[in-house]
Every structure is written in structure tokens, then in C-alpha cells.
Design an enzyme around this catalytic site. Sequence first.
Site, PDB file in Angstrom:
ATOM      1  N   CYS A   1       0.996  -1.354   0.467  1.00  0.00           N
ATOM      2  CA  CYS A   1      -0.426  -0.185  -0.011  1.00  0.00           C
ATOM      3  C   CYS A   1       1.195   1.485  -0.502  1.00  0.00           C
ATOM      4  O   CYS A   1       1.269   1.666   1.150  1.00  0.00           O
ATOM      5  CB  CYS A   1      -1.007   0.308   1.376  1.00  0.00           C
ATOM      6  SG  CYS A   1      -1.936   1.863   1.622  1.00  0.00           S
TER       7      CYS A   1
ATOM      8  N   CYS B   1      -0.658   3.940   2.384  1.00  0.00           N
ATOM      9  CA  CYS B   1      -0.473   3.978   3.817  1.00  0.00           C
ATOM     10  C   CYS B   1       0.817   3.985   4.082  1.00  0.00           C
ATOM     11  O   CYS B   1       1.453   5.108   5.268  1.00  0.00           O
ATOM     12  CB  CYS B   1      -0.501   2.414   4.027  1.00  0.00           C
ATOM     13  SG  CYS B   1      -2.045   2.858   3.498  1.00  0.00           S
ATOM     14  N   ASP B   2       2.056   3.737   3.395  1.00  0.00           N
ATOM     15  CA  ASP B   2       3.248   3.442   3.781  1.00  0.00           C
ATOM     16  C   ASP B   2       3.905   4.573   3.387  1.00  0.00           C
ATOM     17  O   ASP B   2       5.232   4.563   4.001  1.00  0.00           O
ATOM     18  CB  ASP B   2       3.446   1.887   3.699  1.00  0.00           C
ATOM     19  CG  ASP B   2       3.070   1.036   4.094  1.00  0.00           C
ATOM     20  OD1 ASP B   2       2.093   1.615   5.662  1.00  0.00           O
ATOM     21  OD2 ASP B   2       2.319  -0.240   4.413  1.00  0.00           O
TER      22      ASP B   2
END
Length: 510
Positions: free
Chosen positions: A337, A340-341
Site C-alpha cells: 500500500c 499507507c506506507d
Amino acid sequence: MALNSDIKAQLNQYLDLLESDIVLQVDLGQDENSKKMKEFVEEIAAMSERISIENKELSRQPSFRIAQKGKESGVEFAGLPLGHEFTSFILALLQVSGRAPKVDDDIITRIKAIDKPLHFETYASLTCHNCPDVVQAFNIMAVLNDNISHTMIEGGMFQDEVKEKGIMSVPAVYLNNEEFTSGRATIEQLLDQISGPLSEEAFADKGTYDVLIVGGGPAGNSAAIYAARKGLKTGLLAETFGGQVMETVGIENMIGTLYTEGPKLMAQIEEHTKSYQVDIIKSQLATSIQKKDLVEVTLANGAVLKAKTAILALGAKWRNINVPGEDEFRNKGVTYCPHCDGPLFEDKDVAVIGGGNSGMEAALDLAGICKHVTVLEFLPELKADKVLQERAAKTDNVTVITNAATKDIVGQDSVTGINYTNRETKEEKHIDLEGVFVQIGLVPNTAWLKGSGIELTERGEIIVDGHGSTNIPGIFAAGDCTNSVYKQIVISMGSGATAAIGAFDYLIRQ
């Protein structure tokens, strides 16, 4: 730091709903981040007579706790709850003030039954669309049960902690200073981890459904709504409500909606489904399906649900590259992701595996954060849309390598590099990097159907006809788990409706 006018207008509406006086208990230092937090809480307090500020020693600087005046609280924010976490902040204000959280009564009962002290810490990124679900779940637990406390820690503001703990994927949750869980999770799944899953007996009185839908994404919810509108006794079983849409940030092709985001869309869909008589069963894993006199679906806890018809709307998940190092370094540099990361890899060298649309979109996203992005594509040419390829070609810190077969991902405590083979020259090459983002498409969630008699394609997709029917009478399927040529949200919704109408037609002919 001044909140923009749109955010203030939104916040004003919610502050009118506060049910009691609130105190923002702050612990500030002399640093720049403390200054930002001081400005933030002062701006919030100035917007409502019901909110005041007081100094209090907390676990970190800068941080603040939300408490009812004169009462203790377990809801804390270390860092500024902006971006995707602004909603978590608003909900925390309302719930601490006394407004009931929007969760089912059985969830409230389970939370209140926890009788041991638990302190959770969630490391989050403000660009992470999966983090708010986890943050909000633990905040709800802290509001409902005095034994539970929770701190959201904004990773960007507490980078030393993130590095010390080796956190390379968010949300990352710690319980009493020990690793507890990571990744997106629902409140039901978190409760299962804390106090154990529901027993088989909890499902003993379900009776027989007219239609049981397995899957909680767009196809499953569409099927549930259509079935319920036909007056059928409808059940919806979902291991993870929302499916892969929850990991989709920008949605611009939902007809009639110029722009939305996955979690917002699924919240609206869940509200729509709940407006009908649908028995929604969350966080339960189906392990087998059999057609006897009725269709029987067995759950991981041993319970058996029975129905006259079933609709499999199982969705799909990110495909693994299945090379050495992928599992070993998952969440330690290997991630799926970029939204997200990505912020955890600021000024670092990373690779994106996959040159399709999702891979090139990830590369362009990461290019604005990371030092350098290398795209590895297995085929001789990229599969992404031309407009994405052109943008990548103009981006200085993006390199595209085609004909690249990933050999392995290497590292020690975390990823330090990747090895690949040039498929044309057979030459093996190495790239030093700290992150690998896997973006090579989807695989249907159908592995558990083997042995069920349901016919699958070589790729594991359920074969359906124009009515959504499988080869087994009474069992239907819809969405990305089927042999539908195109995998799109709007197509999944349509196929869910088709399967529900197909099931209704089947029932009235029996």
C-alpha cells in the site's frame, strides 16, 4: 497552524453536538512540533465554549488527551490528528463528550466485558486510509471501558520511535509496549484478538436464510440490498467488511459521484445495506460450502449456516510475487500500500514491482516522497495507460526497467536490496534499496472452494452464466471472484444485483 475554512465549517457543525464540557489536556515542550500543537488546540478551543485547555503530564511531548471536565480519559493523540485522522479526532471529541458510538449493541457488550487493564498505542500516518478504522476502534473501546486506554502516535512527528521500533508499515499497534497487530482491521477483528472469537453457540439460532451472501464488498452488499428488497430472508457473511475497496483511495469512475474514497464509499454502502432487514455477520471466515438439501456454509469456529441459496461475492486480494524474502520482510520493507506506507520511506530508495496502472500510479505517488523509485516490469513493455507512462518518463527520480524477473528480496532486520534477472540477456542485477511495493494485480479469494464441486477457471475464478449462477444449482457468484472480464466497482455492483435476481428467480421456481 490555521485550519482552512472548509475544515472549520465542518468542525463547527460537530462541535454543536457536544453533550458535555470537554478539556484538552496538553503536554507541550519548546520545540516546533509543540508550537504547532499549541496553535491547533487553541484554535479548536476558541471554536466552542464547551472546550477548555489545561496542562497535564502525559507520556509524550507534544500530545493531548480528550477528557470530560472533571473525569479521567483514556483517549490520547500524540501528534496532530490531521489528514485522514481528522475524522478520528472529531469522533473522539463527540464520543468522550457522551455521544454513543455507532456500533452494534453486541460489540458494546463485548467491549464492556473486558476486565483487564490494556494500553494500546497505534502508530499511524496521516496519508494512511486504513489507519483511521483502527484508531477509531481503539478510541471507542477506551470511551466504553475504563480498563482500556489508547494513544494515536503520528509517525511523522515521532520518527525516532518509528525507527527505534523498526516500524515500516502502518497502522502498527502495540499493547502494553509489545507488538500486537499491524494492518487494517475492523473493531470486530480487534475484539477477537483481545478476548477471543465468538463461539459456535453464538450462531445456533440463525435459522435458514433464503439467501446467504458470502462477502462484504460492493458485489456482496449490492446482492444483499436486492435480495432484501425482494422480501427474502437475507444474511451477509463477511470476514472483512468492505473488501479491497477499503484500500482504494481515489475513486473517480463511480457514476454520479465525481470523487469519493474507498472507506467513505463503503461506509455509505453499509448504511444503505443496514436500512434493510439484512443479518450482517462480520469477522467470520467461511471455510467450506456444500450443497445438500440446503446450502451449508461452515465457519472457522465450527458453526454451520444454512440457506436455500448462496451468493459468493468473495472478491480478490493483492497477488504475491512469491520470491524468497517476500514473506520474511513483509511489513519490514515489503508492502502493498503506497498510500499507507509511502511516508515511512521518505528520502529512501524504493522499488515498485509491476508496470500496470496500479504500479505506475504507485511509482508517481512515491516519487514525491522517496529519493528514487525503480519500477520493475516482467514483460518487455509497460501495461499502464499511456498518460501514466508519459508522466513517469518526465519524472526525474523514476527509473523503469522492463524484462525484469524478480529473483529475491534481501536484507537483515529489514529490506536492504532486491535482485532481478534481465529476461533478455539472462544477466543478474542487484539494486540497493529500503522498500519494495508489490503491485502486480489481484488473485480471487477462492482457494477454500477447492473440493466444493464449484467450477473454477485456471486462474481460480468462479465460472458463472448470465444469471450469476455457478454449475451447482442454488449457488451463485458475483464480483471480482468470478470470470467477469473486467474488475471494476461498478461492474461488481451490477453483478451482485444480477446474482440476487438470479437467486430470487431460482427460489420462485422451486
